[in-house]
Design an enzyme around this catalytic site. Structure first.
Site, short mmCIF file in Angstrom:
data_model
loop_
_atom_site.label_atom_id
_atom_site.label_comp_id
_atom_site.label_asym_id
_atom_site.label_seq_id
_atom_site.Cartn_x
_atom_site.Cartn_y
_atom_site.Cartn_z
CG ASN A 1 -100.81 -114.36 -11.08
OD1 ASN A 1 -101.82 -114.97 -11.43
ND2 ASN A 1 -100.85 -113.38 -10.19
CD GLU B 1 -103.76 -108.20 -9.39
OE1 GLU B 1 -104.15 -109.34 -9.67
OE2 GLU B 1 -102.90 -107.60 -10.06
CD GLU C 1 -96.33 -110.05 -7.33
OE1 GLU C 1 -95.96 -110.37 -8.46
OE2 GLU C 1 -97.52 -110.07 -6.98
P1 13P Z 1 -97.19 -107.63 -13.88
O1 13P Z 1 -96.00 -108.48 -14.26
O2 13P Z 1 -98.23 -107.57 -14.94
O3 13P Z 1 -96.77 -106.28 -13.36
O4 13P Z 1 -97.92 -108.39 -12.65
C1 13P Z 1 -97.16 -108.81 -11.58
C2 13P Z 1 -98.00 -109.67 -10.72
O5 13P Z 1 -98.94 -109.21 -10.09
C3 13P Z 1 -97.68 -111.10 -10.67
O6 13P Z 1 -98.37 -111.73 -9.63
#
Ligand code: 13P
Length: 255
Positions: free
Chosen positions: A9, A97, A167
């Protein structure tokens, strides 16, 4: 048998030139990765450039978001059919997010899931608890609410097309990954819920772990029985580190 699925992503990173250069670097590195699914989720503006660079490869294209309507007066939004037209096979929905910064609810996420399936795309549905919720002992309750709400409009005969991404919000972009044990505990809970709701199809849903996945911790996470791949942010921005994660290779000299 669930096939591992690794998705990068890119969030709001990379213009078209940078995106195409990444793909040129990635493809030879993952040419031997037949047993796994590999997905790239660039920003909307680079989807077409990445699609062109991926032509003929098994690496799949994903969008980072979608609007549930097929068309209409939704300034700034993108419909599922438009993504299909660009060659997208997946779209990420319900990323923390988007939930935290843009106020997306489980009900809105659920409508996106149904709309994506209708348009022939596979949804990657993100769920996960905040640190406050974990510290309050509410992790499973939060996951339960998100699963129930975000999949409310999922036709049960389409459950097998879904990807779930666990996540934990406190692990995203912090460098502080969940331990393999913590992640497995949450994945086992999610697996139990999906199996209860969707039977055999639920047991077959791929569940990715996301949150500070890097080459150094990928092998230990992927060794867990209910972790079926990773949704990678920061470490997915470089073709080298993303391909190392796909190969579960620890970086030399790392602990
Ligand atoms: P990071 O791998 O930067 O912690 O981000 C994870 C993420 O939000 C993937 O969608």
């Amino acid at each position: 048998m669930r096939r591992p699925i690794f998705a990068a992503n890119w969030k709001m990173h990379k213009n078209r030139r940078e995106a195409a250069a990444y793909v040129r670097e990635l493809l030879p590195r993952v040419a031997d990765s037949d047993g796994v699914e590999i997905v790239l989720a660039p920003p909307f503006t680079a989807l077409e450039a990445v699609a062109a660079a991926l032509a003929g490869s098994a690496v799949a294209l994903a969008a980072q978001n979608v609007h549930p309507a097929a068309s209409g007066a939704f300034t700034g939004e993108i419909a599922p059919g438009m993504l299909a037209d660009l060659g997208c096979r997946f779209a990420i929905v319900g990323h923390s997010e988007r939930r935290a910064l843009f106020g997306e609810t489980d009900a809105f996420v659920s409508s996106k899931v149904a709309a994506l399936l209708e348009a022939g795309l596979r949804p990657i549905v993100c769920i996960g608890e905040t640190l406050e919720q974990r510290d309050a002992g509410r992790t499973f309750e939060v996951l339960e609410t998100q699963i129930t709400g975000s999949l409310a409009d999922l036709p049960s005969d389409r459950a097998g097309e879904l990807v779930l991404a666990y996540e934990p919000v406190w692990a995203i972009g912090t460098g502080r990954s969940a331990t393999p044990g913590m992640a497995q505990e949450a994945h086992a809970y999610i697996r139990g819920r999906l199996t209860a709701d969707f039977g055999e199809a639920g047991a077959g849903i791929q569940i990715q772990y996301g949150g500070s996945v890097k080459p150094e911790n990928a092998a230990a996470l992927m060794a867990q029985p209910d972790i079926d791949g990773a949704l990678v942010g920061g470490a997915g921005l470089e073709a080298e580190s993303f391909s190392k994660i796909i190969h579960f290779e620890a970086q030399e000299g790392s602990s």
